[in-house]
Design an enzyme around this catalytic site. Structure first.
Site, mmCIF file in Angstrom:
data_model
loop_
_atom_site.group_PDB
_atom_site.id
_atom_site.type_symbol
_atom_site.label_atom_id
_atom_site.label_comp_id
_atom_site.label_asym_id
_atom_site.label_seq_id
_atom_site.Cartn_x
_atom_site.Cartn_y
_atom_site.Cartn_z
ATOM 1 N N GLU A 86 32.223 38.519 53.625
ATOM 2 C CA GLU A 86 33.356 38.544 52.694
ATOM 3 C C GLU A 86 34.338 37.448 53.107
ATOM 4 O OE1 GLU A 86 34.703 40.414 49.950
ATOM 5 O OE2 GLU A 86 36.471 39.192 50.352
ATOM 6 N N CYS A 124 29.801 42.662 37.258
ATOM 7 C CA CYS A 124 30.676 43.150 36.185
ATOM 8 C C CYS A 124 30.675 42.143 35.035
ATOM 9 C CB CYS A 124 32.088 43.394 36.707
ATOM 10 S SG CYS A 124 32.820 41.942 37.449
HETATM 11 C C1 LIG Z 1 33.344 42.751 42.998
HETATM 12 S S1 LIG Z 1 34.118 42.626 44.541
HETATM 13 C C2 LIG Z 1 32.998 43.439 45.595
HETATM 14 C C3 LIG Z 1 33.395 44.819 45.922
HETATM 15 C C4 LIG Z 1 32.585 45.601 46.903
HETATM 16 N N1 LIG Z 1 31.177 45.344 46.853
HETATM 17 C C5 LIG Z 1 32.882 47.089 46.634
HETATM 18 O O1 LIG Z 1 32.054 47.754 45.999
HETATM 19 O O2 LIG Z 1 33.958 47.545 47.033
HETATM 20 C C6 LIG Z 1 33.822 40.939 44.933
HETATM 21 C C7 LIG Z 1 34.266 40.536 46.336
HETATM 22 O O3 LIG Z 1 33.879 39.179 46.541
HETATM 23 C C8 LIG Z 1 34.841 38.546 47.360
HETATM 24 N N2 LIG Z 1 34.667 37.106 47.182
HETATM 25 C C9 LIG Z 1 35.030 36.340 46.132
HETATM 26 N N3 LIG Z 1 34.663 35.065 46.308
HETATM 27 C C10 LIG Z 1 34.039 35.018 47.516
HETATM 28 C C11 LIG Z 1 33.435 33.966 48.258
HETATM 29 N N4 LIG Z 1 33.401 32.720 47.792
HETATM 30 N N5 LIG Z 1 32.898 34.259 49.452
HETATM 31 C C12 LIG Z 1 32.918 35.532 49.923
HETATM 32 N N6 LIG Z 1 33.483 36.570 49.269
HETATM 33 C C13 LIG Z 1 34.039 36.315 48.080
HETATM 34 C C14 LIG Z 1 36.136 39.112 46.841
HETATM 35 O O4 LIG Z 1 37.159 38.979 47.802
HETATM 36 C C15 LIG Z 1 35.754 40.580 46.575
HETATM 37 O O5 LIG Z 1 36.024 41.383 47.696
#
Ligand SMILES: C[S@@+](CC[C@H](N)C(=O)[O-])C[C@H]1O[C@@H](n2cnc3c(N)ncnc32)[C@H](O)[C@@H]1O
Length: 468
Positions: free
Chosen positions: A349, A426
């Protein structure tokens, strides 16, 4: 799609709405030319006026409803067009339309011509399901056409009018949050109108104090957080409101004040003051407990979140000796959920505070076979940053934001050689695009499930299993 030269901005047409387009607008055709109609549902016959014309499509507003849809139902919210756009369509039809949108995206964008959704998991509760709501304070209340001229518009506490950063519709009764939220909303409004120093913040002049009222519920624990976001720190000024909230709502277990001094219109504070109780709420999913602070991500529908995680677990079918990567792990919920049935889970993350929460939640639940790694997954794997000590995965779970996988990530994913990949999304349009890349690299879609996380809204949550 053919162009219809007779249709231009301002044209009035009679249309029959055929289906719901991705995003929630009604879709109709005039001589094969596609017209998206705001606030219209399939089965309606409507008189519309076109307000936008582009080469391949137009957008229109309903002027008059000529025939109601056989699937129309009474709405609960009088402002449903702001956040629960599909509320006037029966729930079973909402699910049919969303399923059709997913199949269309996989067919059109992914090139999967025989793609069929295998399973839909409807929501058990289609009202009062959101465990987090953010209402905005504003000195610029949106006035409805039905209101008399000259009404006071100097205070609102509610939701943004779509496309207007500076206009807020006063919300008295929100049916997608738990009932107590509406009582908190009413009391907050009442106290603010009595105390002139509690001025709403104006995003145009940047003057004013109160910015957001955020309410967070522990649906399975009864915990309740109220987070008041202000533009500066002033405990004395905010105290009539905090005193009234604590006096009237003994259910509150956490009262915090986040301060956002920046212009950005976000409820995320640069710093936080704890005013009462704990700085987090607890929530339970399955037998796991999570501590969620004001600024942490957590699935906003607890019941359906649980179902989503259950589906992920069932699709993977872990035996106990697997190495699992949870990519885009947020606060580590999926990694922790899977840990019992895997050898080791690695969560990746980019947000430091989310990783801190993930580690804290691993401790609370006494889980030691999960490790969290800070990584910008756009380029992390391709640029060779994965430490050698971390073993290659048997299973990968990816749950990226709406934009889907960065092209360097999707092209590298197959090189990790996992036997199974579970892709949670999503946004079916970006998921279909990424699925095509996985398919071209030897992975087949073997299972597909839609979990309805957000009844009445156009949002879609998909889970796909890819196998080699
Ligand atoms: C849809 S959420 C995932 C939630 C998690 N799987 C849950 O069920 O609680 C997407 C996640 O991707 C992270 N994210 C976005 N861009 C990213 C990147 N380039 N590298 C790593 N993480 C990233 C965001 O901070 C967020 O926590």
């Amino acid at each position: 799609m053919s162009d219809a030269p007779l249709i231009k901005r301002g044209s009035e047409l009679v249309l029959k709405i055929e289906s719901l387009a991705y995003g929630g607008m009604g879709l109709a055709r005039e001589s094969n030319f596609v017209i998206f109609v705001k606030q219209a549902i399939p089965g309606q016959k409507v008189l519309v006026r076109v307000y936008k014309k582009r080469r391949g499509y137009a957008e229109a507003r309903v002027i008059k409803l000529l025939n109601e849809s056989p699937n129309a139902i009474d709405v609960c919210c009088n402002h449903y067009w702001i956040c629960s756009k599909l509320q006037s369509l029966s729930y079973s039809e909402q699910l049919k339309e969303k399923s059709a949108q997913v199949e269309d995206a996989f067919n059109r964008i992914g090139g999967f011509h025989d793609f069929k959704l295998e399973k839909v998991r409807p929501a058990k509760n289609i009202y009062h399901y959101r465990n987090k709501m953010e209402f905005t304070f504003s000195p610029n209340r949106w006035v409805l056409a039905s209101e008399p001229e000259g009404v006071d518009r100097s205070f609102a506490l509610g939701l943004h009018i779509p496309g207007r950063f500076d206009k807020i519709l006063d919300i008295k009764n929100c049916h997608i949050q738990p009932e107590i939220g509406n009582k908190i909303l009413s009391l907050t409004r009442e106290v603010c109108l009595k105390h002139s120093e509690l001025r709403p913040y104006d995003p145009r002049s940047h003057i004013g104090f109160l910015r957001f009222l955020m309410i967070r519920y522990g649906i399975n624990t009864g915990n309740l957080m109220v987070n008041l976001v202000t533009s500066y720190h002033d405990i004395n000024k905010i105290s009539p409101l905090t005193d009234a909230l604590l006096e009237n709502f003994p259910e509150i277990t956490s009262l915090v004040n986040n301060v956002n001094t920046r212009k950005a219109d976000v409820a995320f504070g640069e710093y936080e003051t704890l005013l009462f109780g704990e700085s987090f709420i607890r929530e339970k999913i399955d037998d796991l407990t999570f501590e969620i602070s004001a600024n942490s991500f957590f699935q906003t529908n607890t019941f359906q979140g649980e179902i989503l995680y259950e589906e992920v677990k069932n699709l993977i079918g872990l035996k106990g000796d697997e190495i699992v990567y949870d990519l885009y792990c947020g606060t580590g919920t999926i990694a922790l959920f899977l840990s019992k049935n895997a050898k080791t889970v690695y969560g990746f993350e980019v947000i430091r505070s989310a990783l801190d929460d993930a580690e804290k939640n691993a401790d609370i639940n006494d889980i030691s076979n999960v490790h969290f790694i800070k990584a910008n997954l756009d380029t992390y794997f391709k640029s060779g940053q994965l430490p050698k000590r971390i073993p290659k995965p048997d299973v990968i779970v990816v749950d990226p934001p709406r934009a889907g996988l960065h092209k360097d990530m999707s092209s590298y994913l197959p090189k990790l050689k996992a036997k199974k990949i579970v892709y949670i999304s999503c946004n079916p349009t970006t998921q279909a695009r990424d699925a095509k890349i996985l398919f071209e690299n030897g992975y087949e879609i073997t299972r597909s499930v839609m979990v309805d996380m957000f009844p009445h809204t156009p949002h879609i949550e998909m889970v796909l299993l890819f196998s080699k």
